[in-house]
Motif scaffolding. Sequence first.
Motif, short mmCIF file in Angstrom:
data_model
loop_
_atom_site.label_atom_id
_atom_site.label_comp_id
_atom_site.label_asym_id
_atom_site.label_seq_id
_atom_site.Cartn_x
_atom_site.Cartn_y
_atom_site.Cartn_z
N LEU A 25 34.33 26.43 40.99
CA LEU A 25 34.30 27.67 41.74
C LEU A 25 34.01 28.85 40.81
CD1 LEU A 25 37.45 27.18 44.03
CD2 LEU A 25 35.07 26.53 44.47
N HIS A 26 33.42 29.89 41.38
CA HIS A 26 33.12 31.10 40.62
C HIS A 26 33.69 32.29 41.38
CE1 HIS A 26 30.46 28.89 37.90
NE2 HIS A 26 29.98 28.27 38.98
N PRO A 27 35.01 32.47 41.29
CA PRO A 27 35.67 33.54 42.06
C PRO A 27 35.24 34.92 41.59
CG PRO A 27 37.19 32.58 40.48
CD PRO A 27 35.97 31.72 40.45
N VAL A 28 35.23 35.85 42.53
CA VAL A 28 34.91 37.24 42.18
C VAL A 28 36.10 37.91 41.52
CG1 VAL A 28 33.16 37.49 43.98
CG2 VAL A 28 35.55 38.02 44.51
N SER A 29 37.28 37.34 41.70
CA SER A 29 38.47 37.84 41.00
C SER A 29 39.51 36.73 40.92
CB SER A 29 39.07 39.06 41.70
OG SER A 29 39.66 38.70 42.93
N GLU A 30 40.34 36.81 39.88
CA GLU A 30 41.44 35.87 39.69
C GLU A 30 42.72 36.68 39.65
OE1 GLU A 30 40.45 33.77 36.11
OE2 GLU A 30 39.29 32.27 37.21
N GLU A 31 43.61 36.41 40.60
CA GLU A 31 44.81 37.23 40.80
C GLU A 31 46.03 36.65 40.08
OE1 GLU A 31 44.35 40.09 42.31
OE2 GLU A 31 42.26 39.53 42.69
#
Length: 276
Positions: free
Chosen positions: A185-191
Amino acid sequence: MKPLLRTSFTLAIIVAGLTLAACTTQPAPSGATGSGATGTTASGTATGSAAPSGSITVFAAASLQRTFTELGKRYEQQHPGTTITFSFAGSSDLVSQIRNGAPADVFASADEANMAKLATTDLATGWPRAFATNTLEIAVAPGNPEHVADLRDLTASDLQVVTCAAPVPCGAATAKVEQAAGVELHPVSEEQSVTDVLGKVESGQADAGLVYVTDVEGSGGKVEGVPFAESSEAVNTYPIGVLKESSNPSLAASFAAYVRSDAGREVLSHAGFGAP
């Protein structure tokens, strides 16, 4: 005079025996451990000891916010004179706070790895106990407008996906399901917490996010959950333990026992948590 002496001697033996019996049947001191320690009831109250009182601070994983808030209210109602205060955040953040001296009495982690960071440094007393399990689910907007059906769909370049950061339990679980599915996966943000991931999907800042089943259940319809087969490869076990520096270890142990009791299990199960 001899019969009188025999009678006095016999009475002295009886009195001494009664005194010894009274001494040996006194309850164990509060907080005693080992085979002679008092037990706990199904509601988490110690048997044979004084009722818990005072206040404690519980550090708990963000995914436990709804259930632990409810458990805290119920515990206080059943134990007048007690106050349970909570601090919710990502488990890794809570571990850092505890290590840096933040005052806390109980720690409930969303995985065993973060609890182990405390146990191995002797910050937790006794042996942390598992009380629940949880698995991941894909959170999408109600109606699933992007038609997400499985984990592979989250690799689409035009899909805005958010996940938890790697040190957070839900981030570690995300890495496991990616490996199991053979996708990246290539998330737009990691929380830093699962509730932050959920919040971005709820607000429309993201099309999809990987959260726990319980987060979807507790969203009140603000998101829809999409189950996927690989979630079974990353079952998170939640442990709870009393911290060594607790200012009220008796109350801390009582609340931890309450979480693991039948009453606690009922609340957790209703929220979607699995049995440990």
